[in-house]
Design an enzyme around this catalytic site. Structure first.
Site, PDB file in Angstrom:
ATOM      1  N   ASP A  38       0.861  -1.176   0.000  1.00 34.54           N
ATOM      2  CA  ASP A  38       0.000   0.000   0.000  1.00 34.54           C
ATOM      3  C   ASP A  38       0.905   1.235   0.000  1.00 34.54           C
ATOM      4  O   ASP A  38       2.105   1.137   0.293  1.00 34.54           O
ATOM      5  CB  ASP A  38      -0.890  -0.027   1.242  1.00 34.54           C
ATOM      6  CG  ASP A  38      -1.754   1.202   1.363  1.00 34.54           C
ATOM      7  OD1 ASP A  38      -2.378   1.587   0.361  1.00 34.54           O
ATOM      8  OD2 ASP A  38      -1.790   1.802   2.451  1.00 34.54           O
ATOM      9  N   ASP A  76      -1.620  -0.796   6.108  1.00 35.91           N
ATOM     10  CA  ASP A  76      -1.820  -0.259   7.453  1.00 35.91           C
ATOM     11  C   ASP A  76      -3.257   0.123   7.757  1.00 35.91           C
ATOM     12  O   ASP A  76      -3.609   0.325   8.919  1.00 35.91           O
ATOM     13  CB  ASP A  76      -0.941   0.974   7.668  1.00 35.91           C
ATOM     14  CG  ASP A  76      -1.501   2.202   6.950  1.00 35.91           C
ATOM     15  OD1 ASP A  76      -1.902   2.065   5.774  1.00 35.91           O
ATOM     16  OD2 ASP A  76      -1.537   3.285   7.558  1.00 35.91           O
ATOM     17  N   ASP A 107      -7.063  -2.104   3.936  1.00 36.59           N
ATOM     18  CA  ASP A 107      -6.054  -3.084   3.526  1.00 36.59           C
ATOM     19  C   ASP A 107      -6.298  -4.461   4.130  1.00 36.59           C
ATOM     20  O   ASP A 107      -5.682  -5.446   3.701  1.00 36.59           O
ATOM     21  CB  ASP A 107      -4.654  -2.608   3.941  1.00 36.59           C
ATOM     22  CG  ASP A 107      -4.234  -1.342   3.222  1.00 36.59           C
ATOM     23  OD1 ASP A 107      -4.525  -1.238   2.020  1.00 36.59           O
ATOM     24  OD2 ASP A 107      -3.630  -0.469   3.867  1.00 36.59           O
TER      25      ASP A 107
END
Length: 765
Positions: A310, A506, A510
């Protein structure tokens, strides 16, 4: 056997079998062979009973363990009256089990320390009274008092003062950290200074430390996959051993040969070396601020060849930071920033916090403001020193001067946010903010490549522009923007079809992708609890570089585990062949097997030792001093760009004084700093990070910086040659090269400082 009973029973068994072997040997040397045989047989019986217990436990769990060979070897030794061989096997089994247990306890001490460290109560302020209450009764908004040496019980923010914290239990870093008023503090840290108060932002069950404890409990209870590999070995190793022993007996008509084969085919402590390596790797990872749920996750992490990441909060800091301050003529960046922070200090908005933090970082004096009001979506207004200040979005009624139009275009191209600052209804400056790349992100990508990762992919819900910029800066193989959680899951599943895939994130969005990956890695220090709950690996420190640490540790632990199992099996098979042809009697075979087993288990213990080199405190202090110096030089860097802008303006009346001020700051402040840095800091970097080639690019850019400063000085000398003071004029023919030199200096300084920050962060983390 588990727990305290196991810890007492295993050394007792080792003591009994060792004593029987020693006493029997003494009796034999004293001329009492019959008595020696009785003592040795007693030790053999003790070992046989223990092996039967282990085999029974394995059968109850539906497995046929290699301890079955130990039962056959011990029983065979008694049957053919090879009592000394039986005593040696019994001692081997006992010491192997004890050694394995001791290694496991040593490897897990960091995990157990997490559990023992967990607080049970908290001191809550109730008016003027401070009450000790059960931890589970603390709620968000409560004020908690943390005394010296106490563990922070819940997540919160420092209230009213600063706090000195030891976060080594969470991060693995021994250096104390200082948290100022309003800064976030994670539960589990230890107060290393004076008493302070914090305002709770989470309950105990939702706090950082509770998440880590839950993961640690799972890691302690988990069984490594290589243990199951050892059981799979047993499915063919046991029949092969029995068949080879039977063949040796049939061929030679001597049952002693069969016993000799079974003796050297007793590798139970040998195969336990594999889980020792895995559990040692788990402990090593914990010491680096990485909690791995179980051995299976560690093994998969060591096999990973694709890493999906990410962007926001993972490769970037996850919060906006000031990247530049543009100003109207007559204003300088420090003054604009100080003015904006004076009213923003009363706002809880994330952008306001970024401006205030940057002012503190630059050690700017923030003035008190009055009549402060905030309009959601527009910004903050107030009065400072009798002047009306506005900070936030640009109001439509305000005139947009030329410099402001340049700022708008730049923000659009750079993908940056803009906070406008106006004084008495006139724009005086603009603060550009971006979510910056983590300093350790480039080094993380390089280390992942070195660890065997051959594909890196960025998945983000952000816009394509910022996503492509991050991917380009880090050299990622692919980038996909505007990704919903569902699209992230689909992308991760497709990557899994090609190779073992790690997903790093995080946020709550996600969590599905983390669960879909072979190994989900959560940024636990700053991420959501949802991502940590589904992840296999949690980075408890706010450094993405710990991912590379974990992969290096995982790969090394897996290699050592496989090496221990395969090497031990090969040595055992070779010894079995030698015993089958009659060249290795049972007693000698037992001693040989003891040596092999202990050697391989000790080899497995290498996994608990780290290969990382950590900079010493003096080196860290030195690089921190120079990092702080970069902040002090920001005004000189800003002055360089401002002077170049003044040369480009239609009204150049301020240009020459601006150039003189920039040149003076560069020569009197920046160049001395750079020379001292090259003399003191660069040798330290070379010593810890790989030799002179590490700082060669920095030295080259420093040389170019000095060359450009000298070029600007030469221009000023040429101007002064035609006049002095007020009489000096700025010739048109010098403007293009002077402007080019100043813009080049500004860009080069930003690149040079950024590179130094990246290098220094490797030593300071």
């Amino acid at each position: 056997m588990r727990g305290a009973a196991r810890r007492r029973w295993e050394p007792a068994l080792t003591g009994v079998t060792g004593a029987s072997l020693a006493v029997g040997a003494a009796l034999w040397w004293s001329g009492f062979p019959a008595a020696a045989d009785r003592v040795w047989s007693a030790g053999t019986v003790c070992g046989l009973l223990a092996a039967l217990v282990w085999v029974g436990g394995a059968l109850r769990r539906g497995r046929t363990g290699v301890d079955l060979i130990a039962v056959l070897a011990l029983g065979g030794s008694l049957a053919v009256h090879e009592y000394v061989a039986g005593a040696v096997i019994a001692l081997m089994l006992a010491t192997g089990r004890w050694l394995e247990s001791a290694a496991e306890r040593r490897a897990q001490r960091d995990l157990h320390a997490l559990l023992a460290h967990a607080p049970r109560t908290a001191r809550r302020r109730d008016g003027t009274a401070v009450l000790t209450v059960p931890l589970e009764t603390v709620a968000p908004g409560d004020v908690v008092v943390v005394g010296p040496g106490e563990v922070v019980p819940v997540d919160g923010r420092v209230a009213g003062t600063s706090a000195v914290l030891d976060e080594s239990v969470l991060t693995g870093e021994p250096e104390p950290t200082v948290r100022s008023d309003g800064e976030r503090v994670r539960s589990g840290a230890v107060n290393g200074g004076e008493v302070f108060e914090l305002t709770a932002t989470a309950t105990s069950t939702d706090s950082t430390y509770a998440e880590i404890v839950r993961l640690a409990e799972q890691a302690v209870a988990a069984r490594a996959p290589v243990v199951r590999l050892a059981d799979r070995y047993a499915t063919w190793f046991v029949p092969v051993s029995v068949a080879l022993a039977g063949a040796a007996w049939w061929w030679s008509a001597d049952p002693v040969r069969a016993v000799a084969v079974l003796v050297v085919a007793t590798p139970c402590p040998l195969l336990l070396a594999a889980p020792v390596a895995i559990v040692s790797g788990l402990a090593r990872a914990t010491g680096r601020g990485v909690v791995v749920r179980d051995g299976a996750a560690l093994e998969r992490l060591g096999q990973a060849r694709t890493v999906v990441l990410d962007k926001t909060g993972t490769l970037t800091a996850g919060r906006p930071e000031v990247v530049d301050v543009a100003t109207a003529p007559g204003w300088d960046p420090a003054r604009v920033l100080r003015t904006a922070a004076s009213v923003d200090q009363y706002s809880p908005h994330v952008l306001a916090r970024a401006l205030v933090d940057e002012s503190h970082r630059r050690a700017l004096e923030i003035s008190p403001a009055t009549r402060v009001s905030e309009e959601p979506g527009w910004g903050v207004r107030g009065e400072v020193g009798g002047r009306r200040i506005g900070v936030g979005r640009r109001r439509a009624e305000l005139e947009l001067p030329e410099w402001a139009r340049v700022v708008e275009n730049r923000a659009l191209i750079d993908g940056a946010g803009v906070v406008w600052v106006d004084v008495d209804d006139a724009l005086v400056g603009a603060v550009l903010l971006k979510d910056p790349l983590r300093l350790d992100a480039p080094r993380t990508m390089r280390r992942l490549r070195a660890a065997g990762v051959d594909r890196t992919l960025l998945l983000t819900g952000d816009r394509p522009g910022p996503a492509r910029d991050v991917a380009a800066m880090l050299g990622l193989d692919d980038v996909r923007a505007d990704q919903s959680p569902a699209r992230k899951v689909n992308a991760v599943r497709k990557e899994r079809e090609r190779a073992v895939t790690v997903m790093v994130g995080d946020g709550v969005n996600d969590a599905p992708a983390l669960a879909a990956a072979d190994v989900g890695v959560a940024m636990g220090a700053t991420g959501s609890s949802a991502s940590s709950e589904v992840a296999d690996v949690v980075l408890t420190t706010d450094r993405v570089e710990r991912l590379a640490d974990a992969m290096v540790i995982a790969g090394r632990s897996r290699r050592i585990a496989v090496q221990s199992a395969a090497g031990g099996m090969a040595l055992s098979l070779a010894a079995m062949v030698v015993a089958a042809v009659g060249l290795l009697p049972p007693a000698a075979g037992a001693l040989l097997q003891e040596f092999i087993d202990v050697t391989v288990i000790l080899n497995a213990l290498r996994a608990v030792r780290g290969t990382e080199r950590a900079a010493d405190p003096a080196s860290r202090d030195l690089v921190r001093r120079f990092r702080a110096g970069h902040v002090q030089l920001l005004e000189a860097v800003d002055a360089t760009r401002a002077a170049a802008d003044a040369l480009s303006a239609q009204d150049r009346s301020r240009a020459l004084p601006a150039v003189r001020g920039a040149e003076r700051a560069l020569r009197e402040q920046l160049l001395p700093h750079e020379r001292e840095e090259e003399r003191l800091a660069y040798p330290v970097v070379n010593r810890w990070l790989g030799g002179p080639e590490t700082t060669a690019p920095l030295m080259r850019s420093r040389t170019e910086i000095e060359r450009l400063v000298n070029r600007v000085s030469a221009h000023l000398a040429l101007i002064d040659g035609h006049g002095s003071g007020e009489a000096a004029a700025l010739p048109d023919e010098q403007i293009p090269d002077l402007r080019r030199s100043l813009y080049g200096l500004h860009a080069l300084l930003l690149l040079h400082f950024g590179t130094e920050e990246e290098v220094y962060s490797s030593l300071d983390g």
